[in-house]
Scaffold this motif. Structure first.
Motif, short mmCIF file in Angstrom:
data_model
loop_
_atom_site.label_atom_id
_atom_site.label_comp_id
_atom_site.label_asym_id
_atom_site.label_seq_id
_atom_site.Cartn_x
_atom_site.Cartn_y
_atom_site.Cartn_z
N PRO A 42 0.80 -1.22 0.00
CA PRO A 42 0.00 0.00 0.00
C PRO A 42 0.83 1.27 0.00
N PHE A 43 2.10 1.18 0.45
CA PHE A 43 2.94 2.38 0.51
C PHE A 43 3.92 2.47 -0.66
N TYR A 44 3.77 1.57 -1.62
CA TYR A 44 4.72 1.53 -2.73
C TYR A 44 4.24 2.40 -3.88
N THR A 45 5.11 3.22 -4.39
CA THR A 45 4.85 4.01 -5.58
C THR A 45 5.77 3.51 -6.69
N PRO A 46 5.21 3.10 -7.83
CA PRO A 46 6.06 2.59 -8.90
C PRO A 46 7.15 3.58 -9.28
N PRO A 47 8.38 3.13 -9.46
CA PRO A 47 9.49 4.04 -9.77
C PRO A 47 9.26 4.87 -11.01
N SER A 48 8.51 4.35 -11.95
CA SER A 48 8.33 5.08 -13.19
C SER A 48 7.36 6.23 -13.06
N LEU A 49 6.58 6.25 -11.91
CA LEU A 49 5.53 7.23 -11.75
C LEU A 49 4.61 7.26 -12.96
N GLU A 50 4.26 6.10 -13.45
CA GLU A 50 3.35 6.00 -14.58
C GLU A 50 2.09 5.26 -14.16
N PRO A 51 1.22 5.90 -13.34
CA PRO A 51 0.06 5.21 -12.85
C PRO A 51 -1.08 5.13 -13.84
N LEU A 52 -0.97 5.80 -14.97
CA LEU A 52 -2.07 5.90 -15.91
C LEU A 52 -1.72 5.20 -17.20
N THR A 53 -2.57 4.27 -17.58
CA THR A 53 -2.26 3.45 -18.74
C THR A 53 -3.29 3.67 -19.83
N PRO A 54 -2.91 4.12 -21.01
CA PRO A 54 -3.86 4.30 -22.09
C PRO A 54 -4.53 2.99 -22.46
N ARG A 55 -5.77 3.10 -22.95
CA ARG A 55 -6.53 1.93 -23.32
C ARG A 55 -6.20 1.44 -24.72
N THR A 56 -5.64 2.32 -25.54
CA THR A 56 -5.38 1.94 -26.91
C THR A 56 -3.92 2.20 -27.22
N SER A 57 -3.54 1.87 -28.44
CA SER A 57 -2.15 2.06 -28.84
C SER A 57 -1.85 3.48 -29.28
N ARG A 115 -17.91 5.40 -23.17
CA ARG A 115 -16.51 5.77 -22.94
C ARG A 115 -16.15 6.99 -23.81
N TRP A 116 -15.50 7.98 -23.18
CA TRP A 116 -15.06 9.16 -23.92
C TRP A 116 -13.76 8.84 -24.65
N VAL A 117 -13.75 9.03 -25.98
CA VAL A 117 -12.59 8.72 -26.81
C VAL A 117 -12.13 10.01 -27.49
N PRO A 118 -11.00 10.58 -27.07
CA PRO A 118 -10.49 11.79 -27.73
C PRO A 118 -10.19 11.53 -29.20
N ASP A 119 -10.19 12.60 -29.99
CA ASP A 119 -10.06 12.48 -31.44
C ASP A 119 -8.71 11.91 -31.87
N SER A 120 -7.63 12.30 -31.19
CA SER A 120 -6.32 12.00 -31.76
C SER A 120 -5.37 11.26 -30.83
N CYS A 121 -5.85 10.83 -29.66
CA CYS A 121 -4.95 10.17 -28.73
C CYS A 121 -5.77 9.36 -27.74
N ALA A 122 -5.09 8.65 -26.87
CA ALA A 122 -5.75 7.79 -25.89
C ALA A 122 -5.90 8.50 -24.56
N LEU A 123 -7.06 8.41 -23.95
CA LEU A 123 -7.28 8.93 -22.62
C LEU A 123 -7.02 7.82 -21.60
N PRO A 124 -6.01 7.96 -20.77
CA PRO A 124 -5.77 6.94 -19.74
C PRO A 124 -6.90 6.90 -18.72
N THR A 125 -7.15 5.74 -18.18
CA THR A 125 -8.07 5.59 -17.05
C THR A 125 -7.25 5.66 -15.77
N ILE A 126 -7.75 6.38 -14.80
CA ILE A 126 -7.01 6.54 -13.56
C ILE A 126 -6.75 5.19 -12.90
#
Length: 424
Positions: A42-57, A115-126
């Protein structure tokens, strides 16, 4: 050579002990990982600080240096039957009138399948765990009207997934909020519907055609609810809008604007008063909020009254979002419809923000489509509709504000990483 019984004596104990040692080893390993899971993870924060992952490529959206008009704000709603909300009716941070699951609002499964899909990029889910890891020992404050409170409740219920020990928090003038002990993080809301200080002043005498009283607005003084918290929060999200109308302040009890303690003369109309308040509040924020803090201004989300305003039996009993070619009919101020005020207010806000250090959080356009996602008649209280009409202004939870959370959390992540750099 006959060794008698010795060979059997040397082998049997080893064979018999193998299952015991195997069991003991597995038990120790299991206990070790259980300890990590319950005490360290519970106290671990990933070193990359990348908590948000896009749903698409598709690549992630980035703000340019010249503008805050991110591609996140433009796109379309796509129905996705696999999409499920993070939380249900049991979230302790719910406000009853917006808890549409508890209030048995129809079509909640469908409302949350878009689901909201931006026109030109992926919206990460929290990712609630990753985001709270990023916000460890930090605080987020929302300041404004009940639409920012609506936003806050969504945020709290989502973040609680990462810390079920979260508890209600109400300090430093906050109207409501939540504290997440595992991360020492706080998210709270300060109610300040006009942002500026205002108070009721009854008149001493009443004559025919005379005012009942006035609401004195000090355009250069922030409301008491937030004037003292400018350096308390690491992230601030401001808004105002829905209270700037004659339905809140009719001609019998108008807003009267003061500066330096004196009435502004000639008197200002309500929209001109809004402009002066915005200019003063934005200047105050730029001056008083430390530069290292993140500051956002959320645009006003639209109402979806059909067939009349809230007090004219207006309704929002829709089964699907609006389509793109309906939006101007509903919201363009030139059409003079009952829902025109959002675009009008937002154009004033955007102009006032030019040249300031506050980032625009433009959630209006994506919200315009969602006529289907308000509490409407399911308000959780007997006779509420008879007294107040349908609620076609606030949003069901879970619902559209969960997408607002995805966008805001992404922008916070991007800007904090840009300031500090990724963790090594």
């Amino acid at each position: 050579m006959n060794l008698g019984p010795f060979p059997s004596l040397t082998k049997r104990p080893l064979l018999h002990s193998l299952p015991y040692f195997t069991f003991l080893s597995l038990l120790l390993i299991t206990c070790f990982f259980l300890y990590l899971y319950t005490n360290v993870l519970p106290f671990y924060t990933p070193p990359s600080l990348e908590p948000l992952t896009p749903r698409t490529s598709r690549g992630s959206c980035r703000a340019s240096q010249e503008t805050d008009n991110l591609p996140y704000f433009n796109g379309k709603w796509i129905e996705d039957p696999q999409k499920k909300p993070f939380y249900g009716e049991e979230c302790p941070f719910h406000r009853n009138a917006w808890n549409c699951l508890k209030n048995k609002r129809e079509n909640m499964e469908k409302i949350n399948s878009w689901r909201w899909v931006p026109d030109s990029c992926a919206l990460p889910t929290i990712d609630p765990f990753g985001f709270l890891g990023l916000m460890r020992n930090k605080r987020i404050g929302f300041v404004g009207d009940s639409l920012n409170e609506n936003f806050l409740v969504s945020f709290l219920c989502i973040l609680r997934i990462a810390d079920e020990t979260a508890r209600k928090w109400k300090r430093n003038g906050a109207w409501r909020g939540g504290y997440f002990p595992k991360f020492n993080a706080t998210v709270a809301y300060h109610r300040a519907v006009l942002l500026a200080k205002y108070q009721w002043q009854p008149l001493n005498s009443l004559e025919e055609n005379q005012l009942k009283g006035i609401y004195k607005v000090d355009v250069d003084i922030p409301a008491d609810d937030w004037i003292g918290v400018t350096d308390f929060y690491d992230v601030l999200v401001f808004n105002t809008g829905h209270w700037w109308g004659i339905d809140k302040f009719p001609k019998e009890t108008p807003l009267v604007f003061y500066k330096n303690g004196k009435a502004i003369n000639p008197p200002l109309g309500i929209l001109d008063g809004l402009k002066v308040v915005l200019n003063n509040m934005i200047s105050y924020i730029d001056r008083e909020v430390p530069k290292e803090k993140l500051k956002f201004w959320r645009t006003q989300s639209p109402r979806h009254f059909h067939g009349g305003d809230w007090n004219e039996n207006g309704t929002c009993l829709f089964e699907n979002p609006l389509n793109n070619n309906q939006l101007d009919i509903w919201f363009d101020p030139r059409k003079r419809g009952v829902n025109k005020e959002a675009r009008l207010m937002n154009s004033i806000v955007k102009h006032a923000l030019l040249g300031s250090s506050i980032h625009l959080l433009d959630l209006a356009h994506l919200s315009e489509f969602r006529a289907d996602a308000h509490p409407a008649i399911w308000l959780g209280k007997k006779d509420a509709v008879a007294v107040w009409g349908q609620d076609c202004m606030h949003w069901c939870l879970p619902g559209v504000p969960d997408t607002w959370v995805d966008i805001l959390s992404t922008l916070i992540h991007e800007r904090l990483v840009k300031k500090t750099g990724p963790a090594i």
